[in-house]
Design a protein around this motif. Structure first.
Motif, PDB file in Angstrom:
ATOM      1  N   GLN A   7       0.823  -1.206   0.000  1.00  0.00           N
ATOM      2  CA  GLN A   7       0.000   0.000   0.000  1.00  0.00           C
ATOM      3  C   GLN A   7       0.863   1.264   0.000  1.00  0.00           C
ATOM      4  OE1 GLN A   7      -3.311   0.101   2.771  1.00  0.00           O
ATOM      5  NE2 GLN A   7      -3.430  -2.137   2.821  1.00  0.00           N
ATOM      6  N   GLN A   8       1.966   1.224   0.753  1.00  0.00           N
ATOM      7  CA  GLN A   8       2.870   2.373   0.783  1.00  0.00           C
ATOM      8  C   GLN A   8       3.457   2.651  -0.598  1.00  0.00           C
ATOM      9  OE1 GLN A   8       5.856   1.945   3.857  1.00  0.00           O
ATOM     10  NE2 GLN A   8       4.341   1.370   5.384  1.00  0.00           N
ATOM     11  N   ILE A   9       3.837   1.587  -1.296  1.00  0.00           N
ATOM     12  CA  ILE A   9       4.401   1.743  -2.640  1.00  0.00           C
ATOM     13  C   ILE A   9       3.378   2.385  -3.578  1.00  0.00           C
ATOM     14  CG2 ILE A   9       5.203   0.474  -4.674  1.00  0.00           C
ATOM     15  CD1 ILE A   9       6.481  -1.538  -2.758  1.00  0.00           C
ATOM     16  N   THR A  10       2.155   1.898  -3.528  1.00  0.00           N
ATOM     17  CA  THR A  10       1.096   2.462  -4.369  1.00  0.00           C
ATOM     18  C   THR A  10       0.894   3.939  -4.075  1.00  0.00           C
ATOM     19  OG1 THR A  10      -0.022   0.313  -4.432  1.00  0.00           O
ATOM     20  CG2 THR A  10      -1.311   2.239  -5.051  1.00  0.00           C
ATOM     21  N   SER A  11       0.841   4.272  -2.785  1.00  0.00           N
ATOM     22  CA  SER A  11       0.654   5.670  -2.392  1.00  0.00           C
ATOM     23  C   SER A  11       1.844   6.534  -2.821  1.00  0.00           C
ATOM     24  CB  SER A  11       0.458   5.755  -0.872  1.00  0.00           C
ATOM     25  OG  SER A  11       0.394   7.093  -0.440  1.00  0.00           O
ATOM     26  N   GLN A  12       3.062   6.023  -2.637  1.00  0.00           N
ATOM     27  CA  GLN A  12       4.259   6.784  -2.998  1.00  0.00           C
ATOM     28  C   GLN A  12       4.315   7.059  -4.494  1.00  0.00           C
ATOM     29  OE1 GLN A  12       7.594   4.567  -1.490  1.00  0.00           O
ATOM     30  NE2 GLN A  12       7.220   5.151   0.638  1.00  0.00           N
ATOM     31  N   ILE A  13       4.054   6.033  -5.293  1.00  0.00           N
ATOM     32  CA  ILE A  13       4.109   6.208  -6.749  1.00  0.00           C
ATOM     33  C   ILE A  13       3.100   7.262  -7.194  1.00  0.00           C
ATOM     34  CG2 ILE A  13       3.665   5.101  -8.970  1.00  0.00           C
ATOM     35  CD1 ILE A  13       6.323   4.315  -7.832  1.00  0.00           C
ATOM     36  N   LYS A  14       1.879   7.188  -6.674  1.00  0.00           N
ATOM     37  CA  LYS A  14       0.847   8.146  -7.077  1.00  0.00           C
ATOM     38  C   LYS A  14       1.232   9.567  -6.653  1.00  0.00           C
ATOM     39  CE  LYS A  14      -3.075   4.929  -7.071  1.00  0.00           C
ATOM     40  NZ  LYS A  14      -3.385   5.129  -8.507  1.00  0.00           N
ATOM     41  N   ASN A  15       1.711   9.730  -5.419  1.00  0.00           N
ATOM     42  CA  ASN A  15       2.103  11.056  -4.943  1.00  0.00           C
ATOM     43  C   ASN A  15       3.305  11.604  -5.704  1.00  0.00           C
ATOM     44  OD1 ASN A  15       0.109  11.336  -2.963  1.00  0.00           O
ATOM     45  ND2 ASN A  15       1.317  10.229  -1.447  1.00  0.00           N
ATOM     46  N   LEU A  16       4.261  10.746  -5.990  1.00  0.00           N
ATOM     47  CA  LEU A  16       5.457  11.184  -6.709  1.00  0.00           C
ATOM     48  C   LEU A  16       5.127  11.610  -8.129  1.00  0.00           C
ATOM     49  CD1 LEU A  16       8.055   8.545  -5.437  1.00  0.00           C
ATOM     50  CD2 LEU A  16       8.007  10.984  -4.902  1.00  0.00           C
ATOM     51  N   PHE A  17       4.176  10.943  -8.745  1.00  0.00           N
ATOM     52  CA  PHE A  17       3.780  11.345 -10.099  1.00  0.00           C
ATOM     53  C   PHE A  17       3.122  12.722 -10.081  1.00  0.00           C
ATOM     54  CE2 PHE A  17       4.888   7.388 -11.985  1.00  0.00           C
ATOM     55  CZ  PHE A  17       4.877   7.612 -13.360  1.00  0.00           C
ATOM     56  N   VAL A  18       2.338  13.011  -9.045  1.00  0.00           N
ATOM     57  CA  VAL A  18       1.731  14.337  -8.918  1.00  0.00           C
ATOM     58  C   VAL A  18       2.820  15.391  -8.748  1.00  0.00           C
ATOM     59  CG1 VAL A  18       0.272  15.796  -7.467  1.00  0.00           C
ATOM     60  CG2 VAL A  18      -0.433  13.454  -7.984  1.00  0.00           C
ATOM     61  N   GLN A  19       3.804  15.104  -7.895  1.00  0.00           N
ATOM     62  CA  GLN A  19       4.904  16.041  -7.668  1.00  0.00           C
ATOM     63  C   GLN A  19       5.750  16.228  -8.925  1.00  0.00           C
ATOM     64  OE1 GLN A  19       7.167  14.821  -4.193  1.00  0.00           O
ATOM     65  NE2 GLN A  19       5.300  14.301  -3.082  1.00  0.00           N
ATOM     66  N   LEU A  20       5.953  15.133  -9.662  1.00  0.00           N
ATOM     67  CA  LEU A  20       6.751  15.211 -10.881  1.00  0.00           C
ATOM     68  C   LEU A  20       6.064  16.085 -11.927  1.00  0.00           C
ATOM     69  CD1 LEU A  20       9.457  13.832 -11.785  1.00  0.00           C
ATOM     70  CD2 LEU A  20       8.042  12.278 -13.117  1.00  0.00           C
ATOM     71  N   LYS A  21       4.762  15.918 -12.053  1.00  0.00           N
ATOM     72  CA  LYS A  21       4.005  16.721 -13.016  1.00  0.00           C
ATOM     73  C   LYS A  21       4.045  18.197 -12.630  1.00  0.00           C
ATOM     74  CE  LYS A  21      -0.601  17.180 -15.066  1.00  0.00           C
ATOM     75  NZ  LYS A  21      -1.995  16.650 -15.090  1.00  0.00           N
ATOM     76  N   GLU A  22       3.876  18.460 -11.334  1.00  0.00           N
ATOM     77  CA  GLU A  22       3.904  19.859 -10.867  1.00  0.00           C
ATOM     78  C   GLU A  22       5.265  20.491 -11.142  1.00  0.00           C
ATOM     79  OE1 GLU A  22       3.292  22.380  -6.708  1.00  0.00           O
ATOM     80  OE2 GLU A  22       3.884  20.270  -6.658  1.00  0.00           O
ATOM     81  N   ALA A  23       6.348  19.767 -10.838  1.00  0.00           N
ATOM     82  CA  ALA A  23       7.689  20.307 -11.040  1.00  0.00           C
ATOM     83  C   ALA A  23       7.970  20.569 -12.513  1.00  0.00           C
ATOM     84  CB  ALA A  23       8.731  19.350 -10.466  1.00  0.00           C
ATOM     85  N   SER A  24       7.555  19.646 -13.383  1.00  0.00           N
ATOM     86  CA  SER A  24       7.800  19.824 -14.821  1.00  0.00           C
ATOM     87  C   SER A  24       7.029  21.026 -15.357  1.00  0.00           C
ATOM     88  CB  SER A  24       7.408  18.555 -15.584  1.00  0.00           C
ATOM     89  OG  SER A  24       6.024  18.275 -15.452  1.00  0.00           O
ATOM     90  N   GLN A  25       5.797  21.229 -14.882  1.00  0.00           N
ATOM     91  CA  GLN A  25       5.013  22.384 -15.306  1.00  0.00           C
ATOM     92  C   GLN A  25       5.645  23.694 -14.812  1.00  0.00           C
ATOM     93  OE1 GLN A  25       1.159  21.391 -13.714  1.00  0.00           O
ATOM     94  NE2 GLN A  25       0.511  20.323 -15.574  1.00  0.00           N
ATOM     95  N   LYS A  26       6.147  23.662 -13.585  1.00  0.00           N
ATOM     96  CA  LYS A  26       6.816  24.848 -13.053  1.00  0.00           C
ATOM     97  C   LYS A  26       8.055  25.190 -13.868  1.00  0.00           C
ATOM     98  CE  LYS A  26       5.505  24.879  -8.170  1.00  0.00           C
ATOM     99  NZ  LYS A  26       6.020  24.767  -6.769  1.00  0.00           N
ATOM    100  N   ILE A  27       8.794  24.174 -14.272  1.00  0.00           N
ATOM    101  CA  ILE A  27      10.016  24.405 -15.036  1.00  0.00           C
ATOM    102  C   ILE A  27       9.706  25.103 -16.352  1.00  0.00           C
ATOM    103  CG2 ILE A  27      11.862  23.244 -16.324  1.00  0.00           C
ATOM    104  CD1 ILE A  27      11.929  21.168 -14.081  1.00  0.00           C
ATOM    105  N   GLU A  28       8.716  24.601 -17.060  1.00  0.00           N
ATOM    106  CA  GLU A  28       8.359  25.199 -18.347  1.00  0.00           C
ATOM    107  C   GLU A  28       7.883  26.641 -18.175  1.00  0.00           C
ATOM    108  OE1 GLU A  28       9.076  23.722 -21.153  1.00  0.00           O
ATOM    109  OE2 GLU A  28       9.847  22.067 -19.940  1.00  0.00           O
TER     110      GLU A  28
END
Length: 419
Positions: free
Chosen positions: A332-353
């Protein structure tokens, strides 16, 4: 006032001078990781744990082989009786062999338990390796961010010095009041203080990188800028890979399997054990010694051990239950981490652009403000605001770069990628 300006540039030169006094070795991220894999004490300690677990398999396999021992003896006896005193002596020498003939698979089950624990230790070792690699990446990108902040501080100083020179020139010809020069001097002083802070943060970040590498005593070095690139990742695919390759989850699985095998092993303690022993040697009161050999077959059946076996079995069952729940928890932790990290990754990439465009605009705004001031139609407030905006945007841009790369490194660690 001139002394103050000279002091400011002396401080600036003190920071820049070491860079020109000696050329530092430049390391890439991969080179830092390679050093960590060779020197980090956590990795070296983990490797030793794996070796120890492997040797325990050999220890368990020793039950398949006979035990052989050699004994040599000399006995001197004194006996006192009604008929008088009597002395006797005896020399002996013999070789003994003991072999388990049949134990209902107890030895093979012991080997199986150790093999499963060994596989768990291997996955724990990989988790240590992945954690070390992540620590190096996080420290590396933190140092890169600090380096960029220092470069920004130097650029701000350059712009502030240009602003000051222009203000002094206008003041000398009577086009600007004295307060313009004073404001520019304060601006340059603040920029110098920011440089001092940036230099301290860079030194701390490089030290943290050395700690992550396990090479604190390593000579000072510079780091190479890593190329930024947005990665195309599939969340569901990575989640499936993480369930199969995450080292913490895999270690728990093998620990659970070892507990199940331990249950089966403990149950075999209720079964009889067949052993055979043989000895060959010599025995007599004096030389030459008499030849002697024996052969003995034995069956031992445990009848009562104070409920020791019963409690061992309960412990093994409790371990199995624990690892079953732990496996579900980590999943369950892995599932939660992957989902949260993808949200953070998307936010960071949008901020960069977004910040990439904002940074270009901030630089253009700074050039325009400085150009307007240079021809006498702009104000110091415009220049100061433009410099501050450029500094803030630059800092935010490299913070977004740091966030993206560190988040991606976290995804790699969770998924079980060592690259």
């Amino acid at each position: 006032m001139k002394k103050r300006i000279a002091l400011i540039f002396l401080i600036i030169f003190s920071f820049l001078n070491p860079l020109y006094a000696q050329e530092l070795k430049t390391l890439s991220l991969q080179e830092c990781i390679d050093i960590a894999l060779k020197k980090n004490p956590d990795i070296l300690a983990s490797k030793s744990t794996v070796e120890k677990s492997f040797f325990k398999i050999g220890e368990a396999r020793s039950g398949y082989f006979p035990e052989i021992d050699l004994s040599l003896g000399y006995q001197r006896t004194y006996q006192e009786s009604k008929t008088g005193e009597e002395y006797s002596k005896q020399y002996s020498g013999q070789i003994n062999l003991t072999q388990t003939l049949f134990d209902f698979g107890k030895t093979s089950k012991q080997v199986q338990v150790q093999e499963e624990l060994y596989k768990s230790t291997q996955w724990q070792d990989k988790d240590t390796l992945l954690q070390t690699i992540y620590n190096v990446k996080e420290a590396y990108f933190s140092a890169l961010k600090a380096k960029k902040q220092k470069e920004t501080a130097l650029e701000v100083i350059r712009q502030s010095k240009r602003h000051l020179d222009l203000a002094k020139g206008f003041y000398e010809v009577g086009l600007k009041p004295k307060i313009e020069v004073t404001k520019a001097e304060v601006e340059l002083s603040n920029a110098t203080l920011n440089l001092i802070t940036a230099e301290k943060q860079l030194s701390q970040a490089l030290l943290n990188l050395k700690v992550a590498m396990g090479a604190v005593d390593m000579q000072d070095f510079d780091i190479r800028q890593e190329e930024y690139a947005v990665r195309k990742l599939d969340e569901k695919e990575l989640l499936d890979i993480a369930i199969e390759r995450n080292p913490q989850l895999q270690a728990i699985k093998f620990n659970k399997q070892a507990s199940i095998s331990t249950e089966e092993l403990v149950k075999k303690e209720y079964m009889p054990k067949f052993t055979g022993s043989a000895s060959y040697g010599y025995l007599n009161e004096d030389f030459p010694l008499d030849k002697k050999w024996t052969l003995f077959l034995q069956m031992s059946l445990p009848l009562f051990s104070g409920w020791s076996t019963t409690y061992k079995l309960k412990q093994a069952k409790a371990d199995t239950t624990y690892y079953s729940y732990k496996e579900d928890s980590i999943r369950q932790q892995i599932t939660s981490q992957i989902k949260n990290l993808f949200v953070q990754l998307k936010e960071a990439s949008q901020k960069i652009e977004t910040l990439k465009i904002a940074l270009k605009q901030a630089k253009e705004n700074l050039d325009l403000a400085m150009g307007r001031y240079e021809v006498g139609i702009g104000s110091s407030i415009e220049v100061v605001d433009a410099i501050v905006l450029y500094e803030q945007t630059n800092t935010q841009y490299w913070q977004a770069i740091y966030d993206y790369n560190v988040t991606y490194a976290q995804i790699q660690k969770t998924v079980g990628w060592a690259e």
